[in-house]
Design a protein around this motif. Structure first.
Motif, PDB file in Angstrom:
ATOM      1  N   PRO A  44      12.345  -0.109  -2.224  1.00 19.04           N
ATOM      2  CA  PRO A  44      13.611   0.749  -2.549  1.00 19.04           C
ATOM      3  C   PRO A  44      12.958   2.066  -1.966  1.00 19.04           C
ATOM      4  N   GLY A  45      13.853   3.063  -0.917  1.00 18.59           N
ATOM      5  CA  GLY A  45      14.068   4.392  -1.144  1.00 18.59           C
ATOM      6  C   GLY A  45      13.243   5.098  -1.712  1.00 18.59           C
ATOM      7  N   TRP A  46      12.821   4.766  -3.444  1.00 16.22           N
ATOM      8  CA  TRP A  46      12.465   5.828  -3.626  1.00 16.22           C
ATOM      9  C   TRP A  46      11.543   6.670  -3.588  1.00 16.22           C
ATOM     10  N   PHE A  47      10.412   5.039  -3.296  1.00 20.29           N
ATOM     11  CA  PHE A  47       9.299   4.833  -3.370  1.00 20.29           C
ATOM     12  C   PHE A  47       8.199   5.971  -2.119  1.00 20.29           C
ATOM     13  N   ALA A  48      10.092   6.019  -1.514  1.00 23.04           N
ATOM     14  CA  ALA A  48       9.390   8.178  -0.489  1.00 23.04           C
ATOM     15  C   ALA A  48       8.832   8.787  -0.897  1.00 23.04           C
ATOM     16  N   ASP A  49       9.541   8.264  -2.062  1.00 24.33           N
ATOM     17  CA  ASP A  49       8.653  10.320  -3.043  1.00 24.33           C
ATOM     18  C   ASP A  49       7.201  10.503  -3.693  1.00 24.33           C
ATOM     19  N   LEU A  50       7.381   8.966  -3.430  1.00 24.03           N
ATOM     20  CA  LEU A  50       5.481   9.099  -3.961  1.00 24.03           C
ATOM     21  C   LEU A  50       4.813   9.602  -3.255  1.00 24.03           C
ATOM     22  N   PRO A  51       4.188   8.985  -1.872  1.00 26.47           N
ATOM     23  CA  PRO A  51       3.568   9.864  -0.911  1.00 26.47           C
ATOM     24  C   PRO A  51       2.934  11.027  -0.912  1.00 26.47           C
ATOM     25  N   PRO A  52       4.240  11.826  -1.422  1.00 29.07           N
ATOM     26  CA  PRO A  52       4.048  14.025  -1.151  1.00 29.07           C
ATOM     27  C   PRO A  52       3.161  13.799  -2.405  1.00 29.07           C
ATOM     28  N   VAL A  53       4.141  13.475  -3.756  1.00 24.18           N
ATOM     29  CA  VAL A  53       3.405  13.838  -4.961  1.00 24.18           C
ATOM     30  C   VAL A  53       1.860  13.457  -5.190  1.00 24.18           C
ATOM     31  N   LYS A  54       1.487  12.424  -4.131  1.00 20.67           N
ATOM     32  CA  LYS A  54       0.129  12.306  -4.463  1.00 20.67           C
ATOM     33  C   LYS A  54      -0.543  13.308  -2.863  1.00 20.67           C
ATOM     34  N   ALA A  55      -0.235  13.595  -2.387  1.00 21.26           N
ATOM     35  CA  ALA A  55      -0.536  14.582  -1.379  1.00 21.26           C
ATOM     36  C   ALA A  55      -0.559  15.794  -1.565  1.00 21.26           C
ATOM     37  N   GLY A  56      -0.295  16.238  -3.180  1.00 20.96           N
ATOM     38  CA  GLY A  56      -0.041  17.172  -3.489  1.00 20.96           C
ATOM     39  C   GLY A  56      -1.185  17.541  -5.035  1.00 20.96           C
ATOM     40  N   ASP A  57      -1.887  16.479  -5.274  1.00 19.55           N
ATOM     41  CA  ASP A  57      -2.700  16.763  -5.680  1.00 19.55           C
ATOM     42  C   ASP A  57      -3.854  14.920  -6.513  1.00 19.55           C
ATOM     43  N   PRO A  58      -4.306  14.725  -4.946  1.00 17.65           N
ATOM     44  CA  PRO A  58      -4.732  13.224  -5.025  1.00 17.65           C
ATOM     45  C   PRO A  58      -5.823  12.726  -6.115  1.00 17.65           C
ATOM     46  N   ASP A  59      -6.264  13.769  -5.945  1.00 17.10           N
ATOM     47  CA  ASP A  59      -7.513  13.988  -7.544  1.00 17.10           C
ATOM     48  C   ASP A  59      -6.538  13.057  -9.192  1.00 17.10           C
ATOM     49  N   GLY A  60      -5.501  13.976  -9.611  1.00 21.27           N
ATOM     50  CA  GLY A  60      -4.789  13.593 -10.764  1.00 21.27           C
ATOM     51  C   GLY A  60      -3.799  12.651 -10.325  1.00 21.27           C
ATOM     52  N   PHE A  61      -3.270  12.253  -9.142  1.00 27.62           N
ATOM     53  CA  PHE A  61      -2.811  11.379  -8.887  1.00 27.62           C
ATOM     54  C   PHE A  61      -3.122   9.335  -9.472  1.00 27.62           C
ATOM     55  N   LEU A  62      -4.392   9.674  -9.004  1.00 30.43           N
ATOM     56  CA  LEU A  62      -5.496   8.834  -9.109  1.00 30.43           C
ATOM     57  C   LEU A  62      -6.086   8.535 -10.791  1.00 30.43           C
ATOM     58  N   GLU A  63      -5.955  10.017 -11.675  1.00 30.21           N
ATOM     59  CA  GLU A  63      -6.963   9.724 -12.611  1.00 30.21           C
ATOM     60  C   GLU A  63      -5.312   8.923 -13.391  1.00 30.21           C
ATOM     61  N   GLY A  64      -4.329   9.431 -13.102  1.00 29.39           N
ATOM     62  CA  GLY A  64      -2.710   9.218 -13.357  1.00 29.39           C
ATOM     63  C   GLY A  64      -2.606   7.219 -13.886  1.00 29.39           C
ATOM     64  N   ALA A  65      -2.867   6.684 -12.199  1.00 21.38           N
ATOM     65  CA  ALA A  65      -2.809   5.482 -12.057  1.00 21.38           C
ATOM     66  C   ALA A  65      -3.935   4.482 -12.660  1.00 21.38           C
ATOM     67  N   VAL A  66      -4.985   5.450 -12.850  1.00 18.26           N
ATOM     68  CA  VAL A  66      -5.967   4.984 -14.055  1.00 18.26           C
ATOM     69  C   VAL A  66      -5.467   4.664 -15.731  1.00 18.26           C
ATOM     70  N   ALA A  67      -4.886   5.619 -16.150  1.00 15.49           N
ATOM     71  CA  ALA A  67      -4.066   6.171 -17.265  1.00 15.49           C
ATOM     72  C   ALA A  67      -2.889   5.133 -17.106  1.00 15.49           C
ATOM     73  N   TYR A  68      -2.146   5.022 -16.516  1.00 16.57           N
ATOM     74  CA  TYR A  68      -1.588   4.533 -15.939  1.00 16.57           C
ATOM     75  C   TYR A  68      -2.128   2.386 -16.914  1.00 16.57           C
ATOM     76  N   THR A  69      -3.383   1.977 -15.518  1.00 19.45           N
ATOM     77  CA  THR A  69      -3.382   0.972 -14.968  1.00 19.45           C
ATOM     78  C   THR A  69      -3.807   0.667 -16.736  1.00 19.45           C
ATOM     79  N   ARG A  70      -4.413   1.781 -17.290  1.00 20.09           N
ATOM     80  CA  ARG A  70      -4.803   1.403 -18.829  1.00 20.09           C
ATOM     81  C   ARG A  70      -4.683   0.433 -19.639  1.00 20.09           C
ATOM     82  N   GLY A  71      -3.607   1.537 -19.739  1.00 17.18           N
ATOM     83  CA  GLY A  71      -2.058   1.138 -20.596  1.00 17.18           C
ATOM     84  C   GLY A  71      -0.994   0.056 -20.471  1.00 17.18           C
ATOM     85  N   ARG A  72      -1.111  -0.344 -19.598  1.00 15.59           N
ATOM     86  CA  ARG A  72      -0.205  -1.654 -19.106  1.00 15.59           C
ATOM     87  C   ARG A  72      -1.417  -2.893 -19.118  1.00 15.59           C
TER      88      ARG A  72
END
Ligand SMILES: NC(=O)c1ccc[n+]([C@@H]2O[C@H](COP(=O)([O-])OP(=O)(O)OC[C@H]3O[C@@H](n4cnc5c(N)ncnc54)[C@H](OP(=O)(O)O)[C@@H]3O)[C@@H](O)[C@H]2O)c1
Length: 289
Positions: A245-273
């Motif tokens: 879906p089109g809303w995924f287009a909003d996420l790459p700029p968020v990642k580009a703005g803070d790549p390390d924070g984005f990846l840390e967020g992915a780790v935390a989110y996945t551990r929760g999942r």
């Protein structure tokens, strides 16, 4: 290149597939089958292909209800030595080619350090080498007809989801190839359109194929038919990249703005999942049995 020049290169009107000759690879199921039927409904002459002849015949039957000149070929696109001959056959049988949709692909859900050597080779061959080779083989024909080449990538190309490092690498590679191709064609003065559609989660057999870990996704899947509007949308806009879906287009700029924070967020989110699913976190490499 100025913004105005970029705008001028974009098609001003929605893309109309009527009368166009389109090859959709990997169209025996899933997104490819949905796309083949959707394009035929809109008047395209469609070529479908894949390894499973019975499934292709079923798709061809649906396609031919709208577009009787459409064709099917049983082909293993992992056989790179056969790609040039396959490309020639498609052009001959369809009487030309206006649009190539490189859709065939395989998933690989595995923790990064657990991929077997043979599956790394297989994923890169089918998801990267094969579409690049097929694109090269058909580029002259597509360019002559002011055509388009579309790659079906994945949001994984941009977002580093868990448990899919090699698959993500394959989709990032094909995305980078598409961007490089667009630049090189522009330098050559070609007006051939190059596009990548990055799907999120659409209901297909991709999530139930054997020899994959279970999917960790908790995104509500869309119907596979959503791919049709997404592909027509990106072709009509002239943009290189589109998301579904089109809303995924909003996420790459968020990642580009803070790549390390984005990846840390992915780790935390996945551990929760994993916790939610009652699944133990993966064991790190070297931990042994
Ligand atoms: N579904 C999603 O949510 C999603 C998300 C992101 C990206 N994608 C991408 O969308 C594309 C289509 O996947 P899908 O979800 O529709 O899954 P699918 O139903 O499993 O479709 C995959 C297609 O690729 C074909 N294929 C695989 N290996 C092939 C080979 N060696 N030679 C020829 N054809 C081959 C399969 O045909 P045969 O088995 O008959 O050969 C099948 O038609 C893939 O590139 C995938 O990475 C899907």
């Amino acid at each position: 290149m100025s913004e105005t020049e970029v705008e001028q290169r974009r098609e001003p009107t929605p893309f109309d597939p009527a009368g166009r000759r389109v090859l959709v690879t990997g169209s025996s199921s899933g997104l490819g089958a949905a796309l083949a039927v959707g394009l035929a409904e809109r008047g395209a002459v469609v070529g479908v292909c894949g390894r499973r002849t019975d499934r292709l015949e079923a798709v061809l039957e649906l396609v031919r209800r709208h577009s009787p000149d459409s064709r099917a070929w049983t082909v293993d696109l992992a056989d790179l030595d056969g790609i040039d001959a396959f490309a020639r056959r498609v052009v001959e049988d369809l009487g030309g080619l206006d649009v190539l949709v490189n859709n065939a692909g395989i998933p690989k859900r595995r923790w990064a350090w657990e991929h077997r050597p043979d599956e790394i080779t297989q994923v890169l061959r089918i998801n990267v080498e094969s579409p690049i080779r097929l694109t090269q083989a058909l580029l002259g024909e597509l360019d002559r007809r002011d055509g388009h080449v579309v790659f079906i990538g994945s949001v994984a190309a941009r977002l580093s989801p868990p448990n899919e490092a090699v698959y993500s690498a394959s989709k990032a590679a094909v995305t980078a190839y598409a961007e490089g191709l667009r630049v090189d064609l522009g330098v050559a003065g070609s007006s051939l359109g190059v596009h990548v559609v990055q799907p999120g989660v659409l209901t297909t057999e991709l999530f139930t194929l054997p020899d994959n870990d279970p999917s960790l996704s908790d995104v509500e899947p869309l119907d596979a038919g959503e791919i049709v509007g997404a592909v027509l949308g990106v072709l009509g806009s002239g943009r290189v990249e589109g998301f579904v879906p089109g809303w995924f287009a909003d996420l790459p700029p968020v990642k580009a703005g803070d790549p390390d924070g984005f990846l840390e967020g992915a780790v935390a989110y996945t551990r929760g999942r994993l916790d939610e699913l009652g699944v133990d976190p993966p064991r790190p490499p070297g931990a042994g049995d």
